[in-house]
Design a protein around this motif. Structure first.
Motif, PDB file in Angstrom:
ATOM      1  N   ARG A   1       0.846  -1.196   0.000  1.00 34.32           N
ATOM      2  CA  ARG A   1       0.000   0.000   0.000  1.00 34.32           C
ATOM      3  C   ARG A   1       0.880   1.243   0.000  1.00 34.32           C
ATOM      4  N   PRO A   2       1.354   1.681  -1.157  1.00 29.26           N
ATOM      5  CA  PRO A   2       2.266   2.836  -1.221  1.00 29.26           C
ATOM      6  C   PRO A   2       1.547   4.153  -0.944  1.00 29.26           C
ATOM      7  N   LEU A   3       1.630   4.629   0.282  1.00 29.37           N
ATOM      8  CA  LEU A   3       0.896   5.824   0.678  1.00 29.37           C
ATOM      9  C   LEU A   3       1.440   7.102   0.040  1.00 29.37           C
ATOM     10  N   MET A   4       2.711   7.126  -0.324  1.00 31.51           N
ATOM     11  CA  MET A   4       3.306   8.336  -0.880  1.00 31.51           C
ATOM     12  C   MET A   4       2.913   8.571  -2.338  1.00 31.51           C
ATOM     13  N   SER A   5       2.241   7.604  -2.955  1.00 31.30           N
ATOM     14  CA  SER A   5       1.816   7.778  -4.342  1.00 31.30           C
ATOM     15  C   SER A   5       0.839   8.933  -4.492  1.00 31.30           C
ATOM     16  N   ALA A   6       0.028   9.165  -3.458  1.00 30.40           N
ATOM     17  CA  ALA A   6      -0.945  10.262  -3.513  1.00 30.40           C
ATOM     18  C   ALA A   6      -0.253  11.609  -3.646  1.00 30.40           C
ATOM     19  N   GLY A   7       0.917  11.753  -3.045  1.00 36.40           N
ATOM     20  CA  GLY A   7       1.654  12.998  -3.157  1.00 36.40           C
ATOM     21  C   GLY A   7       2.494  13.088  -4.415  1.00 36.40           C
ATOM     22  N   LEU A   8       2.918  11.945  -4.951  1.00 32.95           N
ATOM     23  CA  LEU A   8       3.766  11.925  -6.149  1.00 32.95           C
ATOM     24  C   LEU A   8       2.963  12.073  -7.433  1.00 32.95           C
ATOM     25  N   LYS A   9       1.782  11.513  -7.466  1.00 29.25           N
ATOM     26  CA  LYS A   9       0.980  11.480  -8.701  1.00 29.25           C
ATOM     27  C   LYS A   9       0.767  12.846  -9.334  1.00 29.25           C
ATOM     28  N   PRO A  10       0.361  13.889  -8.581  1.00 29.37           N
ATOM     29  CA  PRO A  10       0.137  15.189  -9.230  1.00 29.37           C
ATOM     30  C   PRO A  10       1.371  15.736  -9.935  1.00 29.37           C
ATOM     31  N   PHE A  11       2.556  15.489  -9.368  1.00 26.50           N
ATOM     32  CA  PHE A  11       3.781  16.011  -9.963  1.00 26.50           C
ATOM     33  C   PHE A  11       4.234  15.172 -11.154  1.00 26.50           C
ATOM     34  N   ALA A  12       3.881  13.896 -11.169  1.00 28.15           N
ATOM     35  CA  ALA A  12       4.243  13.036 -12.297  1.00 28.15           C
ATOM     36  C   ALA A  12       3.309  13.238 -13.482  1.00 28.15           C
ATOM     37  N   THR A  13       2.045  13.527 -13.212  1.00 30.15           N
ATOM     38  CA  THR A  13       1.064  13.686 -14.284  1.00 30.15           C
ATOM     39  C   THR A  13       0.916  15.140 -14.730  1.00 30.15           C
ATOM     40  N   LYS A  14       1.294  16.085 -13.849  1.00 30.55           N
ATOM     41  CA  LYS A  14       1.278  17.518 -14.178  1.00 30.55           C
ATOM     42  C   LYS A  14      -0.080  18.012 -14.679  1.00 30.55           C
ATOM     43  N   GLY A  15      -1.139  17.446 -14.142  1.00 31.11           N
ATOM     44  CA  GLY A  15      -2.473  17.910 -14.495  1.00 31.11           C
ATOM     45  C   GLY A  15      -2.977  17.446 -15.842  1.00 31.11           C
ATOM     46  N   SER A  16      -2.224  16.586 -16.519  1.00 30.75           N
ATOM     47  CA  SER A  16      -2.644  16.088 -17.831  1.00 30.75           C
ATOM     48  C   SER A  16      -3.604  14.915 -17.666  1.00 30.75           C
ATOM     49  N   ALA A  17      -4.773  15.014 -18.290  1.00 29.51           N
ATOM     50  CA  ALA A  17      -5.756  13.927 -18.198  1.00 29.51           C
ATOM     51  C   ALA A  17      -5.203  12.649 -18.804  1.00 29.51           C
ATOM     52  N   ALA A  18      -4.447  12.785 -19.899  1.00 34.57           N
ATOM     53  CA  ALA A  18      -3.869  11.610 -20.551  1.00 34.57           C
ATOM     54  C   ALA A  18      -2.854  10.929 -19.638  1.00 34.57           C
ATOM     55  N   LYS A  19      -2.044  11.731 -18.935  1.00 34.06           N
ATOM     56  CA  LYS A  19      -1.048  11.153 -18.033  1.00 34.06           C
ATOM     57  C   LYS A  19      -1.699  10.551 -16.794  1.00 34.06           C
ATOM     58  N   GLU A  20      -2.772  11.172 -16.315  1.00 30.28           N
ATOM     59  CA  GLU A  20      -3.480  10.603 -15.169  1.00 30.28           C
ATOM     60  C   GLU A  20      -4.076   9.243 -15.531  1.00 30.28           C
ATOM     61  N   ALA A  21      -4.642   9.163 -16.742  1.00 32.44           N
ATOM     62  CA  ALA A  21      -5.180   7.879 -17.206  1.00 32.44           C
ATOM     63  C   ALA A  21      -4.057   6.863 -17.370  1.00 32.44           C
ATOM     64  N   ALA A  22      -2.899   7.323 -17.867  1.00 36.15           N
ATOM     65  CA  ALA A  22      -1.753   6.435 -18.023  1.00 36.15           C
ATOM     66  C   ALA A  22      -1.274   5.928 -16.664  1.00 36.15           C
ATOM     67  N   TRP A  23      -1.259   6.820 -15.669  1.00 37.87           N
ATOM     68  CA  TRP A  23      -0.867   6.422 -14.306  1.00 37.87           C
ATOM     69  C   TRP A  23      -1.787   5.303 -13.806  1.00 37.87           C
ATOM     70  N   GLU A  24      -3.090   5.493 -13.962  1.00 36.33           N
ATOM     71  CA  GLU A  24      -4.046   4.500 -13.475  1.00 36.33           C
ATOM     72  C   GLU A  24      -3.855   3.158 -14.177  1.00 36.33           C
ATOM     73  N   ARG A  25      -3.624   3.199 -15.488  1.00 37.13           N
ATOM     74  CA  ARG A  25      -3.407   1.939 -16.222  1.00 37.13           C
ATOM     75  C   ARG A  25      -2.152   1.239 -15.745  1.00 37.13           C
ATOM     76  N   LEU A  26      -1.075   2.009 -15.592  1.00 38.09           N
ATOM     77  CA  LEU A  26       0.183   1.404 -15.143  1.00 38.09           C
ATOM     78  C   LEU A  26       0.052   0.856 -13.726  1.00 38.09           C
ATOM     79  N   SER A  27      -0.655   1.586 -12.874  1.00 35.22           N
ATOM     80  CA  SER A  27      -0.829   1.136 -11.494  1.00 35.22           C
ATOM     81  C   SER A  27      -1.614  -0.169 -11.417  1.00 35.22           C
ATOM     82  N   GLU A  28      -2.483  -0.386 -12.395  1.00 35.02           N
ATOM     83  CA  GLU A  28      -3.290  -1.607 -12.412  1.00 35.02           C
ATOM     84  C   GLU A  28      -2.635  -2.747 -13.185  1.00 35.02           C
ATOM     85  N   GLN A  29      -1.873  -2.411 -14.222  1.00 33.41           N
ATOM     86  CA  GLN A  29      -1.414  -3.438 -15.156  1.00 33.41           C
ATOM     87  C   GLN A  29       0.090  -3.704 -15.120  1.00 33.41           C
ATOM     88  N   SER A  30       0.888  -2.755 -14.649  1.00 33.76           N
ATOM     89  CA  SER A  30       2.336  -2.905 -14.707  1.00 33.76           C
ATOM     90  C   SER A  30       2.908  -3.306 -13.354  1.00 33.76           C
TER      91      SER A  30
END
Length: 238
Positions: A133-162
């Motif tokens: 249960r990586p709790l720090m992902s909640a703080g890292l995600k906004p900076f990795a996706t930079k508000g991009s809807a495409a990157k947020e969707a990519a994050w969710e896919r990778l978190s589920e599939q990779s």
């Protein structure tokens, strides 16, 4: 003349679209940062305002600043049927602070208590990372996706599939949790082995070193590869 006008209109339209997209990304980034602000920022700010601005006691300030994390945790369990991890961690920190504020003792004990918050936080984050249960992902995600809807969707896919992405998520949280836990242990040891005058300033130095080390190591070992994976996944999907 007609060609020049058409070219100018096209350039203007492109610039307008770019401005609109940039504004949308800024709004999305602010929206993604909202949970971090509400769950962590407000309780911390409330504590300092109540203690230093209003002269409230430590116990009372911790209790009042824990209202938001408590409400968010209860709401998540009751309405969304899931635990708001960040709010729960802040709630644990507040409860631990309230309990420790009742402990009275000598100067060394007071110095050791200063590391209790980061120690509890580090222990919870590290244990959760080991449990998947990586709790720090909640703080890292906004900076990795930079508000991009495409990157947020990519994050969710990778978190589920990779599996690699999930390992990096856990690694990032483990690094931060471990760094803060080591910092707390070092400050406690220093409180009982060094003079109080030395620890009065050395404690802040230890915290600063741990924070910078977690940023550098966590960035190189996990955050940077994750951001690259998110970018590549978003581009592949596009």
């Amino acid at each position: 003349m007609l060609q020049t006008t058409t070219t100018t209109e096209a350039a203007t339209e492109t610039a307008t679209e770019a401005t609109t997209e940039a504004a949308a990304q800024r709004r999305a980034l602010l929206q993604s940062l909202k949970p971090l602000f509400v769950d962590a920022g407000i309780p911390m700010a409330a504590y300092y305002v109540l203690t230093r601005g209003c002269g409230m006691s430590t116990m009372a300030a911790l209790a009042w600043s824990g209202v938001v994390p408590l409400a968010r945790t209860v709401w998540g369990i009751a309405k969304e049927r899931k635990l708001n991890a960040l709010a729960a961690v802040m709630l644990v920190l507040n409860v631990a602070g309230v309990l420790l504020s009742t402990v009275a003792g000598d100067v060394r004990l007071m110095l050791a208590k200063d590391s209790a918050g980061t120690g509890v936080f580090g222990l919870v984050v590290f244990a959760a990372a080991c449990a998947g249960r990586p709790l720090m992902s909640a703080g890292l995600k906004p900076f990795a996706t930079k508000g991009s809807a495409a990157k947020e969707a990519a994050w969710e896919r990778l978190s589920e599939q990779s599996a690699r992405f999930r390992r990096l998520e856990r690694r990032f949280s483990a690094i931060w949790g471990g760094a803060l836990l080591i910092e707390a242990v070092a400050r406690i040891v220093g409180a009982y082995t060094l003079s109080p005058d030395v620890m009065a300033w050395l404690g802040n130095v230890i915290f600063g070193v741990a924070f910078v080390a977690a940023m550098v190591v966590g960035g190189g070992a996990a955050a940077d590869p994750m951001e690259k994976m998110v970018k590549e996944e978003a581009e592949a999907a596009a």
